[in-house]
Design a protein around this motif. Structure first.
Motif, PDB file in Angstrom:
ATOM      1  N   ILE A  66     -11.428   4.017  -8.596  1.00 43.05           N
ATOM      2  CA  ILE A  66     -12.056   5.287  -8.925  1.00 43.05           C
ATOM      3  C   ILE A  66     -13.567   5.109  -8.870  1.00 43.05           C
ATOM      4  O   ILE A  66     -14.104   4.141  -9.411  1.00 43.05           O
ATOM      5  CB  ILE A  66     -11.635   5.767 -10.327  1.00 43.05           C
ATOM      6  N   GLY A  67     -14.246   6.024  -8.211  1.00 42.05           N
ATOM      7  CA  GLY A  67     -15.699   5.932  -8.148  1.00 42.05           C
ATOM      8  C   GLY A  67     -16.298   7.113  -7.412  1.00 42.05           C
ATOM      9  O   GLY A  67     -15.620   7.810  -6.649  1.00 42.05           O
ATOM     10  N   GLY A  68     -17.583   7.325  -7.641  1.00 41.33           N
ATOM     11  CA  GLY A  68     -18.270   8.424  -6.989  1.00 41.33           C
ATOM     12  C   GLY A  68     -18.769   8.098  -5.608  1.00 41.33           C
ATOM     13  O   GLY A  68     -19.205   8.991  -4.869  1.00 41.33           O
ATOM     14  N   LYS A  69     -18.695   6.812  -5.225  1.00 37.64           N
ATOM     15  CA  LYS A  69     -19.214   6.385  -3.930  1.00 37.64           C
ATOM     16  C   LYS A  69     -18.182   5.576  -3.141  1.00 37.64           C
ATOM     17  O   LYS A  69     -18.534   4.635  -2.430  1.00 37.64           O
ATOM     18  CB  LYS A  69     -20.486   5.553  -4.122  1.00 37.64           C
ATOM     19  N   LEU A  70     -16.901   5.935  -3.252  1.00 42.03           N
ATOM     20  CA  LEU A  70     -15.868   5.220  -2.506  1.00 42.03           C
ATOM     21  C   LEU A  70     -16.073   5.423  -1.009  1.00 42.03           C
ATOM     22  O   LEU A  70     -16.279   6.537  -0.538  1.00 42.03           O
ATOM     23  CB  LEU A  70     -14.481   5.722  -2.904  1.00 42.03           C
ATOM     24  N   ARG A  71     -15.975   4.351  -0.269  1.00 41.28           N
ATOM     25  CA  ARG A  71     -16.113   4.451   1.185  1.00 41.28           C
ATOM     26  C   ARG A  71     -14.801   4.865   1.840  1.00 41.28           C
ATOM     27  O   ARG A  71     -14.786   5.353   2.967  1.00 41.28           O
ATOM     28  CB  ARG A  71     -16.594   3.111   1.749  1.00 41.28           C
ATOM     29  N   GLN A  72     -13.679   4.657   1.138  1.00 39.51           N
ATOM     30  CA  GLN A  72     -12.375   4.987   1.696  1.00 39.51           C
ATOM     31  C   GLN A  72     -11.492   5.616   0.617  1.00 39.51           C
ATOM     32  O   GLN A  72     -10.534   5.004   0.162  1.00 39.51           O
ATOM     33  CB  GLN A  72     -11.716   3.738   2.297  1.00 39.51           C
ATOM     34  N   PRO A  73     -11.794   6.847   0.211  1.00 42.70           N
ATOM     35  CA  PRO A  73     -10.954   7.491  -0.799  1.00 42.70           C
ATOM     36  C   PRO A  73      -9.620   7.930  -0.201  1.00 42.70           C
ATOM     37  O   PRO A  73      -9.423   7.906   1.016  1.00 42.70           O
ATOM     38  CB  PRO A  73     -11.794   8.705  -1.215  1.00 42.70           C
ATOM     39  N   GLY A  74      -8.705   8.332  -1.072  1.00 44.33           N
ATOM     40  CA  GLY A  74      -7.397   8.781  -0.620  1.00 44.33           C
ATOM     41  C   GLY A  74      -6.383   7.658  -0.625  1.00 44.33           C
ATOM     42  O   GLY A  74      -6.576   6.616  -1.257  1.00 44.33           O
ATOM     43  N   VAL A  75      -5.276   7.869   0.081  1.00 41.09           N
ATOM     44  CA  VAL A  75      -4.237   6.837   0.201  1.00 41.09           C
ATOM     45  C   VAL A  75      -4.667   5.880   1.315  1.00 41.09           C
ATOM     46  O   VAL A  75      -4.692   6.255   2.489  1.00 41.09           O
ATOM     47  CB  VAL A  75      -2.870   7.468   0.512  1.00 41.09           C
ATOM     48  N   VAL A  76      -4.977   4.657   0.951  1.00 41.74           N
ATOM     49  CA  VAL A  76      -5.608   3.713   1.880  1.00 41.74           C
ATOM     50  C   VAL A  76      -4.615   3.151   2.891  1.00 41.74           C
ATOM     51  O   VAL A  76      -4.930   3.003   4.076  1.00 41.74           O
ATOM     52  CB  VAL A  76      -6.288   2.571   1.096  1.00 41.74           C
ATOM     53  N   ASN A  77      -3.408   2.848   2.457  1.00 44.68           N
ATOM     54  CA  ASN A  77      -2.420   2.243   3.365  1.00 44.68           C
ATOM     55  C   ASN A  77      -1.071   2.932   3.206  1.00 44.68           C
ATOM     56  O   ASN A  77      -0.900   3.795   2.346  1.00 44.68           O
ATOM     57  CB  ASN A  77      -2.301   0.730   3.125  1.00 44.68           C
ATOM     58  N   ASN A  78      -0.131   2.546   4.014  1.00 42.96           N
ATOM     59  CA  ASN A  78       1.166   3.214   4.033  1.00 42.96           C
ATOM     60  C   ASN A  78       1.942   3.005   2.741  1.00 42.96           C
ATOM     61  O   ASN A  78       1.725   2.043   1.991  1.00 42.96           O
ATOM     62  CB  ASN A  78       2.010   2.703   5.205  1.00 42.96           C
ATOM     63  N   ALA A  79       2.873   3.924   2.510  1.00 42.22           N
ATOM     64  CA  ALA A  79       3.765   3.816   1.358  1.00 42.22           C
ATOM     65  C   ALA A  79       4.610   2.550   1.466  1.00 42.22           C
ATOM     66  O   ALA A  79       4.800   1.992   2.551  1.00 42.22           O
ATOM     67  CB  ALA A  79       4.663   5.048   1.295  1.00 42.22           C
ATOM     68  N   PRO A  80       5.133   2.053   0.334  1.00 42.26           N
ATOM     69  CA  PRO A  80       6.004   0.883   0.371  1.00 42.26           C
ATOM     70  C   PRO A  80       7.189   1.088   1.316  1.00 42.26           C
ATOM     71  O   PRO A  80       7.737   2.191   1.409  1.00 42.26           O
ATOM     72  CB  PRO A  80       6.468   0.741  -1.078  1.00 42.26           C
ATOM     73  N   ASP A  81       7.567   0.020   1.997  1.00 45.52           N
ATOM     74  CA  ASP A  81       8.688   0.073   2.937  1.00 45.52           C
ATOM     75  C   ASP A  81       9.983  -0.203   2.181  1.00 45.52           C
ATOM     76  O   ASP A  81      10.336  -1.365   1.942  1.00 45.52           O
ATOM     77  CB  ASP A  81       8.466  -0.950   4.054  1.00 45.52           C
ATOM     78  N   LEU A  82      10.695   0.838   1.830  1.00 45.88           N
ATOM     79  CA  LEU A  82      11.918   0.684   1.044  1.00 45.88           C
ATOM     80  C   LEU A  82      13.105   0.248   1.889  1.00 45.88           C
ATOM     81  O   LEU A  82      14.174  -0.066   1.353  1.00 45.88           O
ATOM     82  CB  LEU A  82      12.249   2.003   0.334  1.00 45.88           C
TER      83      LEU A  82
END
Length: 402
Positions: free
Chosen positions: A341-357
């Motif tokens: 969490i931060g005000g200056k994230l360079r890569q906000p959102g979901v960074v990588n894929n969901a777990p492979d179930l």
């Protein structure tokens, strides 16, 4: 005159007061001598003790395998899931974190872990605290080693505060340690303990060499406790925090940050995530405590103009098994999610894929991201420290994360 036995009666209290820094007084004189510049940035680490269930925190709500593995425990879209990207959603109780996500101030990393995972709470937490490999045993924490490196020219002291009664291994370095305090007022009250005050005043007359260092430390502790107490009064939060111990810890941290304390690292914990039985109620309450507490904390930092210079990292020692157990709970697992969490994230959102179930390791998630690569990114790109030295090599940082 206090006797050795009298003094040792206060050992529990005394141990919590050791390593209080003289450097705090230097802050009013223009900063800490020898402290490496990190552009005024600070890191706040939040530990979720007990092994939070990541699959019911960041929910793969469009994956049939998730529902097959958890016929009664799975969270469904109609229950109020807070949708994110990549077919993932936040637990319904985490509305404040959803607001941060929508504002580009939350990053989610999935399937974070390490090779050869350990399902023991104590051992896995040690691994996360020290930044070690699963077969490596270290006596210093990754943040403690950062404190060692960040203040190479300082005569005493540290640059980290843990808002708790005890100090985590993560905050213990070779030469420097963080300071554990519940709040500045309680620390000051503790130093007014009659026996400790009397001991420190009469230390010169004791002639007990083995206690000289402790007496000297207690005298310095009382002075530094007074300083922290006065510093904390500079800023009094006007933000309404939830009525929980976790939120109170965050409020203490926010008041110190907004008061101008040049502490580089803060550490707070929220326990109770070992949800083997009746997970729904227990985890839901804890996740609401987490979300509402962090929401108030961010509001506080924004009001004080300190949010953009703050990065918050949320982790747990492991996740839970993919399949629910017979008690409507989950047992110890492996990989988990990490939140930034931060005000200056360079890569906000979901960074990588969901777990492979569909590709499990004996019923557990396979890790996609080594947690040490996140540490390396935070050290190198946020705190501007030497990640290779602090983490003894290890995985490379994740580029463009923070």
């Amino acid at each position: 005159m206090p006797t050795r036995r009298d003094f040792l009666k206060s050992s529990i209290l005394a141990s919590s007061l050791l390593f209080v820094p003289k450097f705090l007084h230097a802050l009013d004189r223009g900063g800490v001598p020898g402290l490496r510049d990190s552009s005024g940035r600070r890191l706040v680490v939040v530990q979720l003790g007990g092994g939070n269930d990541g699959l019911n925190t960041i929910v793969p709500y469009r994956n049939d395998l998730y529902y097959n593995a958890r016929p009664t425990l799975a969270l469904r879209e109609q229950a109020g899931l807070l949708t994110l990207d990549k077919d993932l959603a936040l637990h319904p109780a985490m509305t404040r974190l959803k607001q941060l996500y929508d504002q580009g101030q939350l990053a989610v990393l999935n399937s974070v872990g390490y090779p050869n995972p350990d399902r023991s709470h104590f051992r896995s937490m040690d691994i996360w605290h020290t930044g070690s490999a699963a077969d490596e045993y270290l006596s210093t924490g990754w943040l403690g080693r950062y404190l060692d490196a960040a203040c190479t020219g300082c005569s005493t002291g540290h640059t980290g505060i843990e808002v708790d009664d005890t100090l985590s291994l993560a905050m213990k370095g070779e030469a420097r340690k963080g300071l554990a305090l519940k709040n500045p007022q309680k620390l000051r009250q503790a130093t007014q303990n009659r026996l400790l005050v009397q001991a420190s005043r009469e230390s010169a007359a004791t002639g007990v060499s083995e206690l000289d260092y402790l007496y000297k430390t207690l005298t310095e502790t009382a002075s530094s406790a007074d300083y922290l107490y006065e510093k904390a009064k500079v800023y009094r939060s006007a933000v309404t925090y939830p009525d929980s111990e976790f939120a109170k810890s965050l409020k203490t941290a926010a008041e110190l940050i907004n008061a101008g304390l040049e502490t580089r690292v803060y550490y707070a914990s929220l326990a109770g995530f070992d949800t083997h039985v009746r997970q729904h109620e227990q985890q839901g309450k804890l996740l609401q405590d987490l979300s509402d507490g962090l929401g108030a904390f961010v509001d506080d930092l924004q009001r004080g103009g300190q949010f953009d210079s703050t990065l918050i990292l949320v982790f747990s020692e492991f996740g839970r098994r993919v399949s629910q157990n017979a008690s409507n709970g989950t047992d110890h697992g492996t990989a988990n999610n990490v939140l930034l969490i931060g005000g200056k994230l360079r890569q906000p959102g979901v960074v990588n894929n969901a777990p492979d179930l569909a590709n499990l390791d004996d019923g557990d998630l396979r890790y996609q991201v080594d947690f040490r690569s996140i540490y390396a990114s935070v050290l190198r790109d946020w705190l501007e420290a030497d990640d290779k030295t602090i983490l003894s090599g290890g995985p490379a940082p994740l580029s463009g994360l923070v």
